[in-house]
Motif scaffolding. Structure first.
Motif, PDB file in Angstrom:
ATOM      1  N   ILE A 249      -5.630   4.528  -7.241  1.00 27.26           N
ATOM      2  CA  ILE A 249      -5.285   5.582  -8.205  1.00 27.26           C
ATOM      3  C   ILE A 249      -5.224   6.924  -7.481  1.00 27.26           C
ATOM      4  N   ARG A 250      -4.063   7.590  -7.579  1.00 28.80           N
ATOM      5  CA  ARG A 250      -3.895   8.922  -6.994  1.00 28.80           C
ATOM      6  C   ARG A 250      -3.953  10.023  -8.041  1.00 28.80           C
ATOM      7  N   THR A 251      -3.640   9.659  -9.306  1.00 28.22           N
ATOM      8  CA  THR A 251      -3.489  10.661 -10.356  1.00 28.22           C
ATOM      9  C   THR A 251      -4.121  10.172 -11.639  1.00 28.22           C
TER      10      THR A 251
ATOM     11  N   ALA B  69     -15.685   6.224  -6.905  1.00 21.72           N
ATOM     12  CA  ALA B  69     -14.819   5.055  -6.742  1.00 21.72           C
ATOM     13  C   ALA B  69     -14.072   5.069  -5.420  1.00 21.72           C
ATOM     14  N   GLY B  70     -14.246   6.128  -4.619  1.00 30.19           N
ATOM     15  CA  GLY B  70     -13.624   6.192  -3.312  1.00 30.19           C
ATOM     16  C   GLY B  70     -12.382   7.047  -3.233  1.00 30.19           C
ATOM     17  N   VAL B  71     -12.114   7.851  -4.292  1.00 27.45           N
ATOM     18  CA  VAL B  71     -10.927   8.721  -4.308  1.00 27.45           C
ATOM     19  C   VAL B  71     -11.408  10.165  -4.380  1.00 27.45           C
ATOM     20  N   ALA B  72     -11.424  10.821  -3.249  1.00 27.07           N
ATOM     21  CA  ALA B  72     -11.993  12.170  -3.193  1.00 27.07           C
ATOM     22  C   ALA B  72     -11.000  13.243  -3.599  1.00 27.07           C
ATOM     23  N   ASP B  73      -9.697  12.928  -3.558  1.00 27.23           N
ATOM     24  CA  ASP B  73      -8.666  13.948  -3.764  1.00 27.23           C
ATOM     25  C   ASP B  73      -7.851  13.674  -5.020  1.00 27.23           C
ATOM     26  N   ILE B  74      -8.498  13.258  -6.094  1.00 27.14           N
ATOM     27  CA  ILE B  74      -7.784  12.894  -7.311  1.00 27.14           C
ATOM     28  C   ILE B  74      -7.027  14.101  -7.879  1.00 27.14           C
ATOM     29  N   PHE B  75      -5.807  13.855  -8.320  1.00 28.55           N
ATOM     30  CA  PHE B  75      -4.978  14.883  -8.947  1.00 28.55           C
ATOM     31  C   PHE B  75      -4.993  14.667 -10.454  1.00 28.55           C
ATOM     32  N   TRP B  76      -5.298  15.730 -11.195  1.00 28.65           N
ATOM     33  CA  TRP B  76      -5.280  15.679 -12.659  1.00 28.65           C
ATOM     34  C   TRP B  76      -3.947  16.228 -13.153  1.00 28.65           C
ATOM     35  N   ALA B  77      -3.162  15.396 -13.824  1.00 30.02           N
ATOM     36  CA  ALA B  77      -1.913  15.836 -14.445  1.00 30.02           C
ATOM     37  C   ALA B  77      -2.174  16.016 -15.938  1.00 30.02           C
ATOM     38  N   ASN B  78      -2.757  17.152 -16.271  1.00 27.43           N
ATOM     39  CA  ASN B  78      -3.039  17.462 -17.673  1.00 27.43           C
ATOM     40  C   ASN B  78      -1.796  18.101 -18.284  1.00 27.43           C
TER      41      ASN B  78
ATOM     42  N   GLU C  36       0.822  -1.204   0.000  1.00 25.06           N
ATOM     43  CA  GLU C  36       0.000   0.000   0.000  1.00 25.06           C
ATOM     44  C   GLU C  36       0.859   1.259   0.000  1.00 25.06           C
ATOM     45  N   THR C  37       0.661   2.102  -1.004  1.00 22.51           N
ATOM     46  CA  THR C  37       1.318   3.402  -1.049  1.00 22.51           C
ATOM     47  C   THR C  37       0.532   4.384  -0.186  1.00 22.51           C
ATOM     48  N   PRO C  38       1.216   5.241   0.580  1.00 20.12           N
ATOM     49  CA  PRO C  38       0.481   6.247   1.353  1.00 20.12           C
ATOM     50  C   PRO C  38      -0.448   7.047   0.456  1.00 20.12           C
ATOM     51  N   ARG C  39      -1.642   7.344   0.973  1.00 22.81           N
ATOM     52  CA  ARG C  39      -2.649   8.010   0.158  1.00 22.81           C
ATOM     53  C   ARG C  39      -2.128   9.314  -0.433  1.00 22.81           C
ATOM     54  N   MET C  40      -1.433  10.098   0.364  1.00 19.97           N
ATOM     55  CA  MET C  40      -0.921  11.371  -0.116  1.00 19.97           C
ATOM     56  C   MET C  40       0.529  11.558   0.322  1.00 19.97           C
TER      57      MET C  40
ATOM     58  N   GLY D  36     -14.738  13.087 -14.783  1.00 20.99           N
ATOM     59  CA  GLY D  36     -13.704  12.191 -14.294  1.00 20.99           C
ATOM     60  C   GLY D  36     -13.479  12.310 -12.799  1.00 20.99           C
ATOM     61  N   SER D  37     -13.516  13.545 -12.290  1.00 20.57           N
ATOM     62  CA  SER D  37     -13.344  13.742 -10.850  1.00 20.57           C
ATOM     63  C   SER D  37     -14.493  13.107 -10.076  1.00 20.57           C
ATOM     64  N   HIS D  38     -15.713  13.260 -10.592  1.00 27.67           N
ATOM     65  CA  HIS D  38     -16.868  12.642  -9.930  1.00 27.67           C
ATOM     66  C   HIS D  38     -16.778  11.120 -10.005  1.00 27.67           C
TER      67      HIS D  38
END
Length: 692
Positions: free
Chosen positions: A394-396, A419-428, A4-8, A412-414
């Motif tokens: 998935i973090r990003t 899916a249980g990831v409230a703090d998704i980071f978008w690397a556009n 498990e990778t730390p969430r943040m 995508g954020s919704h």
């Protein structure tokens, strides 16, 4: 499933800034100040990247940027590097932590892993095999392969011995491949005999035979077998046998140390005329820029580092897109790369936009990247997270290839929130094949507005210029880069005097204009700014971030894959029924690419459904199904200048809603009488693709 990778975990760009403070006493008030330092103090910035990632060279470099000219910048003279060395330095530590190098999946549902020691062994075995065939540093090795581990092994083996790699995807037709490979006279071809895509198997052995017949420079052919058959192809050597070796020489093999600017690969970027440009990038520049992009901006961690243990990086790509190169670049950081070969959307009969998401869930992907069009298709398909497995690691989410609209990003954020990831980071990100990097990208610590990219990349002196060549904010302008980047092309293959390279990127603005680091002009000897061919808007303090609005030239960009219009014309106008043709790509922000094709037929012919299908078949066979037009229209004439050049860009601007009198000079046209038809067509379709 990996640990498990730390969430943040602490963002890598923050760790880099902490390192700058501790090592050099540098403190920046905000990201903008950091960016301005990176684009003004070019030597200090790129030296810091070298030091931060602890790059190795057996000899010291005499300077960081010895010659700041564009083109012609000279980086790190005296240093020796090798892309493969940087990858393979992670073997022991990553393996000790239980992390694989590659996880490969395909649409058939198959999955396999390649360990780091096995990656090193296969690379060494193949490198020794190529050397035994007489491959020397600088020789070209061409590959016709899909996104599978064998392709990465082949690339790293070539890099390790100084051979120059060049890759085409097996969905490309014979003519398109030969337009590329003929220019570089490869000594070796590595090819696959078949691929599966969208539920169908495709035998590529006939294409392989055509390539061999049309490339007289070939001295050796290696065959990767994918077909479910035991047949062999005469004159081809077996991949499995070439990579099976496991002896003392293999164990002792070390990649060659090469000059910083030794050619690494040749990629292709098509313009509006002529053959595709064979662009040469160097070992050192690509190592630096890939590390900067992946780690500092995309926040991709090392898979065996405690804070990012188990990191798994996936970016869906064909091997015909530069994002394949970016995916492989994950290995430079010691990151496990997750590959997928096949259709991301199922088959025509059974569309399924959950394929990649389920693969990500099954393999524990932490960074999930794809073209912007992929996310749009998922939204339109009504995809639901509960049908995709556990996506909580998935973090990003990464996006590129074409502008990502605010609507799709919000979807995508919704989707990830459900899916249980409230703090998704978008690397556009937005960049290009031309320099195999990004001009614009993400920063996990900056605010993010859907539909906008967060920032200009560190080291990328990007500006929006108006028609007078002045930088502007909060309005659309030409994307220029005023300072060199280490991954900019060394040269174009076969361009002995550099004229084509100069004309491709450096001719629009006067030499010296805007070339002073930090702003201002330099003498003409400094050369010209890089003009990229995109429309860009850079926000001021009230609305930070950047937006790419599409191509400002006539190059076709279908979801990130670029093709020159000349290649479409070569396919279409080879048909006896077609006398002339014009194609434009109307990609623009917030809308899918729309590509109409206009054809002039022989007298007495009408564009019926049968002829339309023959035209599509010609494009499909010569180029790729990705470049099929959305609409084919019969016209009386193609607009041309007095010198006979097709008026692609003016017609594109007209169809995007600009007034006719502002985009075309009738006096410079050979046939201005044909314009009313195009003006009427633009008016009829105005609601579909005019710029809003």
């Amino acid at each position: 499933m990996p640990p498990e990778t730390p969430r943040m975990p602490i963002p890598r760009i923050r760790r880099y800034q902490q390192w700058l403070q501790q090592r050099h006493g540098l403190v920046f008030q905000d990201y903008d100040a950091l960016w301005r330092w990176s684009t003004t103090e070019l030597g200090a910035f790129w030296q810091s990247v070298w030091d931060y990632f602890e790059l190795q060279s057996p000899t010291p470099h005499r300077a960081v940027l010895a010659n700041n000219t564009m083109p012609g910048a000279q980086w790190f003279p005296g240093a020796q590097v090798n892309y493969a060395c940087q990858v393979l330095r992670h073997v022991d530590a990553a393996h000790a932590a239980g992390q694989p190098a590659l996880i490969a999946c395909n649409e058939r549902g198959q999955q396999r892993q390649l360990s780091w020691p096995e990656l090193r062994r296969q690379v060494a075995a193949l490198a020794l095999h190529l050397q035994a065939q007489g491959v020397q540093p600088g020789d070209r090795v061409a590959a016709y392969l899909p996104n599978i581990p064998e392709t990465i092994v082949a690339f790293l083996a070539c890099a390790s011995i100084g051979a120059v790699w060049s890759l085409c995807a097996p969905d490309m037709g014979t003519h398109a491949v030969l337009d590329r490979f003929r220019q570089i006279t490869p000594k070796v071809l590595i090819a696959i005999d078949g691929v599966a895509y969208a539920g169908q198997s495709h035998d590529r052995s006939a294409v392989l035979a055509e390539l061999r017949a049309a490339l007289p420079s070939l001295q050796h052919v290696l065959l990767v077998s994918d077909l479910d058959t035991t047949k062999t192809i005469a004159g081809c050597h077996d991949w499995a046998r070439a990579t099976a070796r496991n002896d003392a020489q293999v164990a002792d093999f070390q990649p060659l140390w090469l000059a910083f600017d030794h050619p690494l690969w040749i990629v292709y970027s098509s313009g509006t005329t002529g053959l595709p440009k064979p662009i040469v990038h160097g070992h050192g520049g690509m190592v630096l820029v890939m590390l900067q992009l992946a780690a500092l901006h995309n926040d991709i961690g090392c898979s065996y580092a405690p804070e990012t243990l188990g990191e798994r990086f996936h970016w869906y790509s064909s091997t015909g897109w530069v994002m394949w190169n970016a995916q492989v670049g994950g290995l430079l950081s010691g990151t496990t790369c997750v590959l997928f070969d096949g259709s991301p959307g199922g088959s025509r009969e059974r569309p399924d936009w959950g394929v990649l998401w389920r693969m990500a869930a099954a393999t524990g992907v932490t960074f999930f990247g794809a073209g912007a069009a992929f996310y749009g298709n998922c939204m339109k398909a009504g995809l639901q997270p509960q049908d995709c497995g556990d996506l909580s690691r998935i973090r990003t989410l990464g996006s590129t290839g074409s502008p990502l609209s605010a609507e799709v990003q919000q979807w995508g954020s919704h989707f990830m929130q459900v899916a249980g990831v409230a703090d998704i980071f978008w690397a556009n990100i937005s960049g290009g094949t031309d320099f195999a990097g990004a001009f614009l990208g993400g920063n996990r610590e900056l605010a993010h507005t859907p539909g906008r990219m967060q920032c200009r990349m560190l080291g990328a002196a990007v500006e929006a210029w108006d028609e007078a060549g002045q930088p502007v904010l909060d309005q659309v302008g030409e994307l220029v880069c005023t300072q060199p980047i280490p991954s900019m092309p060394l040269f174009l293959w076969g361009d002995a005097d550099g004229a084509r390279y100069q004309a491709s990127y450096f001719e629009m603005y006067p030499p010296g204009l805007g070339r002073r680091p930090g702003g201002g002009d330099l003498p003409p000897e400094a050369g010209s700014v890089w003009r990229h061919g995109d429309w860009i808007g850079i926000g001021g303090p009230a609305q930070p971030g950047c937006v790419i609005y599409g191509r400002s030239d006539a190059t076709i960009n279908r979801h990130g894959l670029r093709m020159g219009t000349s290649e479409v014309y070569a396919a279409v106008e080879a048909l006896p029924e077609v006398l002339d043709s014009l194609v434009v790509d109307l990609e623009y922000l917030g809308r899918e690419s729309f590509m109409p094709l206009f054809v002039v037929l022989r007298p007495g012919l009408t564009l019926d459904s049968a002829l339309q299908e023959r035209i599509r078949a010609a494009i499909r066979q010569s180029l790729s199904p990705r470049f099929l037009p959305d609409e084919i229209m019969q016209v009386e004439q193609v607009p041309r200048t007095l010198s006979g050049k097709k008026q692609e860009l003016p017609i594109k601007k007209l169809l995007l809603g600009q007034p006719l009198e502002q985009v075309i000079h009738r006096d410079a046209m050979a046939n201005p009488g044909c314009l009313p038809w195009y003006q009427d067509y633009a008016a009829r379709r105005a609601g579909n693709f005019a710029i809003k």
